[in-house]
Scaffold this motif. Structure first.
Motif, PDB file in Angstrom:
ATOM      1  N   GLU A 237       0.816  -1.215   0.000  1.00  0.00           N
ATOM      2  CA  GLU A 237       0.000   0.000   0.000  1.00  0.00           C
ATOM      3  C   GLU A 237       0.848   1.262   0.000  1.00  0.00           C
ATOM      4  OE1 GLU A 237      -3.120   2.156   3.099  1.00  0.00           O
ATOM      5  OE2 GLU A 237      -2.942  -0.033   3.089  1.00  0.00           O
ATOM      6  N   ALA A 238       1.873   1.317   0.868  1.00  0.00           N
ATOM      7  CA  ALA A 238       2.711   2.514   0.957  1.00  0.00           C
ATOM      8  C   ALA A 238       3.490   2.748  -0.332  1.00  0.00           C
ATOM      9  CB  ALA A 238       3.672   2.390   2.138  1.00  0.00           C
ATOM     10  N   THR A 239       3.989   1.676  -0.935  1.00  0.00           N
ATOM     11  CA  THR A 239       4.722   1.815  -2.201  1.00  0.00           C
ATOM     12  C   THR A 239       3.790   2.276  -3.312  1.00  0.00           C
ATOM     13  OG1 THR A 239       6.190   0.024  -1.485  1.00  0.00           O
ATOM     14  CG2 THR A 239       6.307   0.665  -3.795  1.00  0.00           C
ATOM     15  N   ALA A 240       2.554   1.785  -3.313  1.00  0.00           N
ATOM     16  CA  ALA A 240       1.574   2.223  -4.318  1.00  0.00           C
ATOM     17  C   ALA A 240       1.297   3.710  -4.184  1.00  0.00           C
ATOM     18  CB  ALA A 240       0.288   1.421  -4.175  1.00  0.00           C
ATOM     19  N   ARG A 241       1.283   4.211  -2.968  1.00  0.00           N
ATOM     20  CA  ARG A 241       1.119   5.653  -2.753  1.00  0.00           C
ATOM     21  C   ARG A 241       2.258   6.413  -3.418  1.00  0.00           C
ATOM     22  NH1 ARG A 241       3.881   8.187   1.075  1.00  0.00           N
ATOM     23  NH2 ARG A 241       3.328  10.355   1.547  1.00  0.00           N
ATOM     24  N   CYS A 242       3.494   5.945  -3.230  1.00  0.00           N
ATOM     25  CA  CYS A 242       4.657   6.605  -3.849  1.00  0.00           C
ATOM     26  C   CYS A 242       4.588   6.538  -5.375  1.00  0.00           C
ATOM     27  CB  CYS A 242       5.947   5.962  -3.349  1.00  0.00           C
ATOM     28  SG  CYS A 242       6.272   6.197  -1.593  1.00  0.00           S
ATOM     29  N   ARG A 243       4.195   5.380  -5.911  1.00  0.00           N
ATOM     30  CA  ARG A 243       4.114   5.227  -7.369  1.00  0.00           C
ATOM     31  C   ARG A 243       3.040   6.137  -7.951  1.00  0.00           C
ATOM     32  NH1 ARG A 243       8.163   3.747  -6.105  1.00  0.00           N
ATOM     33  NH2 ARG A 243       9.077   1.654  -6.197  1.00  0.00           N
ATOM     34  N   ASP A 262      -6.722  -4.237  -4.502  1.00  0.00           N
ATOM     35  CA  ASP A 262      -7.510  -3.262  -3.749  1.00  0.00           C
ATOM     36  C   ASP A 262      -6.685  -2.590  -2.656  1.00  0.00           C
ATOM     37  OD1 ASP A 262      -9.623  -3.962  -5.328  1.00  0.00           O
ATOM     38  OD2 ASP A 262     -10.700  -5.101  -3.795  1.00  0.00           O
ATOM     39  N   ARG A 263      -5.785  -3.343  -2.028  1.00  0.00           N
ATOM     40  CA  ARG A 263      -4.959  -2.746  -0.972  1.00  0.00           C
ATOM     41  C   ARG A 263      -4.056  -1.663  -1.542  1.00  0.00           C
ATOM     42  NH1 ARG A 263      -5.451  -4.118   3.849  1.00  0.00           N
ATOM     43  NH2 ARG A 263      -3.560  -2.949   4.373  1.00  0.00           N
ATOM     44  N   MET A 264      -3.489  -1.886  -2.720  1.00  0.00           N
ATOM     45  CA  MET A 264      -2.682  -0.833  -3.337  1.00  0.00           C
ATOM     46  C   MET A 264      -3.543   0.353  -3.736  1.00  0.00           C
ATOM     47  SD  MET A 264       0.356  -2.606  -5.557  1.00  0.00           S
ATOM     48  CE  MET A 264      -0.707  -3.326  -6.814  1.00  0.00           C
ATOM     49  N   ALA A 265      -4.811   0.097  -4.059  1.00  0.00           N
ATOM     50  CA  ALA A 265      -5.709   1.209  -4.395  1.00  0.00           C
ATOM     51  C   ALA A 265      -5.876   2.154  -3.212  1.00  0.00           C
ATOM     52  CB  ALA A 265      -7.062   0.673  -4.849  1.00  0.00           C
ATOM     53  N   LEU A 266      -5.790   1.634  -1.987  1.00  0.00           N
ATOM     54  CA  LEU A 266      -5.840   2.509  -0.815  1.00  0.00           C
ATOM     55  C   LEU A 266      -4.693   3.514  -0.857  1.00  0.00           C
ATOM     56  CD1 LEU A 266      -6.555  -0.123   2.014  1.00  0.00           C
ATOM     57  CD2 LEU A 266      -8.206   1.327   0.849  1.00  0.00           C
ATOM     58  N   GLY A 267      -3.504   3.046  -1.256  1.00  0.00           N
ATOM     59  CA  GLY A 267      -2.359   3.945  -1.377  1.00  0.00           C
ATOM     60  C   GLY A 267      -2.556   4.979  -2.465  1.00  0.00           C
ATOM     61  N   ALA A 268      -3.177   4.574  -3.581  1.00  0.00           N
ATOM     62  CA  ALA A 268      -3.456   5.527  -4.657  1.00  0.00           C
ATOM     63  C   ALA A 268      -4.429   6.608  -4.179  1.00  0.00           C
ATOM     64  CB  ALA A 268      -4.033   4.796  -5.868  1.00  0.00           C
TER      65      ALA A 268
END
Length: 370
Positions: A237-243, A262-268
């Motif tokens: 999730e945190a890495t997806a936020r950075c990306r 879906d978990r990476m979508a939280l970071g987005a």
């Protein structure tokens, strides 16, 4: 009575002793005993030599548990018991096991070595419990662990393996490529042409297939593929936020992003909020999995549903057949995915939607022109 065989080997009338097996394999008696008792702390090559000696000499192993009427027991080994995805897998496996009259033992292989694989020792517990078969919902198994399972003749099935299993290993997964196509076509049908993807790990089964589906949908629609629009976040999730921040910093940022979990979508979502941007007004977001978190987000996340419970139930049925001596014609089973539309996707600013029908017509027309 004692009789002698070739090369001066001795055995009893009831069969060869463990000492004879050890001498035949060129190992110590304790090492041979570890192999017979299913211990994991034996080198793969040593285990192979002992197993071959056992078979060659006709050594009769003791049954793992007494009582012909003992109920069959299967193990479900997961990465973690804390995620909602694991909860869906548990639900599907438990219901299928109940219907089949099986006992099911759930455990988490949480101990990790430097490789990221479960550490040695936890597989020994499967033998100690007298497991008739195992379902694995793990990120990864090592080659020595696959070899151990094969040599112990324990039937097993992989649920959604991250890496390609060795030949002959039975696995159940989702139609990831088609899911990537579905997600991307949905964004294209809304009028988006600058579509990015935030993928999981590089060179893994699910992530690679989802990105391949994304690229295929772009090509079919005649939309240019931009390498700078493809980012990997390792399902974190945190890495997806950075990306997502990286995508927003591009000279021409995307208007929509396909996030491969879906978990990476939280970071987005978090990255967009930090920029003062709104979903879907400033950027459309689509996920993959349809975890409960997808419904809790604001706005609720449009996503591709991965049938985790059905995958676990299918894996249990395949395991039952393997326990009964049946082998499937295909070692890979894929269950279909489907789009779940919610509120996180919309046409880009100033662009009306083309709609699914119009989008398909446009794509077919383009195919005739090429």
């Amino acid at each position: 009575m004692v009789r002698t065989g070739g090369a001066g080997r001795a055995s009893t009338a009831a069969g060869p002793t463990l000492a004879v097996v050890a001498r035949e394999a060129g190992v110590s008696v304790p090492t041979a005993s570890k192999v017979v008792n299913g211990r994991e702390d034996v080198a793969p090559e040593t285990r192979r030599r002992v197993t071959e000696a056992l078979d060659r000499l006709g050594y009769v192993r003791r049954p793992r548990f007494d009582g012909a009427r003992a109920p069959r027991r299967v193990d479900l080994v997961v990465d973690s018991l804390g995620s909602s995805g694991t909860g869906a897998v548990l639900h599907g496996a438990e219901e299928a096991a109940h219907d089949a009259g099986l006992e099911i033992v759930v455990s988490a292989a949480t101990a990790r070595g430097h490789s990221g694989r479960p550490e040695r020792g936890w597989l020994d517990k499967l033998v100690a419990r007298g497991s008739s078969g195992v379902l694995f919902n793990l990120a990864e198994l090592g080659m020595s662990q696959y070899a151990w399972l094969e040599q112990q003749r324990i039937p097993f099935v992989m649920i959604d393996p991250v890496l390609e299993p060795p030949p002959g290993v039975v696995s159940v997964g989702a139609a990831n490529w088609q899911g990537g196509v579905t997600a991307t076509e949905h964004l294209l049908s809304l009028g988006h042409e600058r579509v990015a993807v935030v993928a999981g790990h590089r060179h893994t089964l699910s992530s690679g297939a989802r990105v391949a589906g994304y690229r295929s949908a772009l090509a079919a629609a005649g939309v240019r593929h931009r390498t700078e629009y493809v980012r990997h976040a390792g399902f974190d999730e945190a890495t997806a936020r950075c990306r997502t921040h990286e995508l927003l910093d591009l000279p021409e940022p995307p208007t929509a992003v396909f996030v491969c979990s879906d978990r990476m979508a939280l970071g987005a979502y978090e990255a967009l909020t930090e920029r003062g941007l709104r979903v879907p007004d400033d950027m459309s977001v689509i996920g993959f999995d349809d975890l409960p978190e997808a419904r809790w987000l604001a706005p609720a996340l449009t996503t591709v549903r991965q049938p985790l419970s059905e995958m676990a139930a299918t894996a249990l049925h395949l395991l039952l057949r393997s326990m009964d001596g049946h082998h499937p014609e295909s070692t890979r089973t894929e269950l279909s995915t489907r789009l779940v539309e919610r509120a996180s996707t919309a046409p880009p600013r100033g662009r009306p939607t083309r709609g699914p029908v119009r989008f398909l017509q446009d794509r077919e027309a383009g195919a005739h022109l090429r």
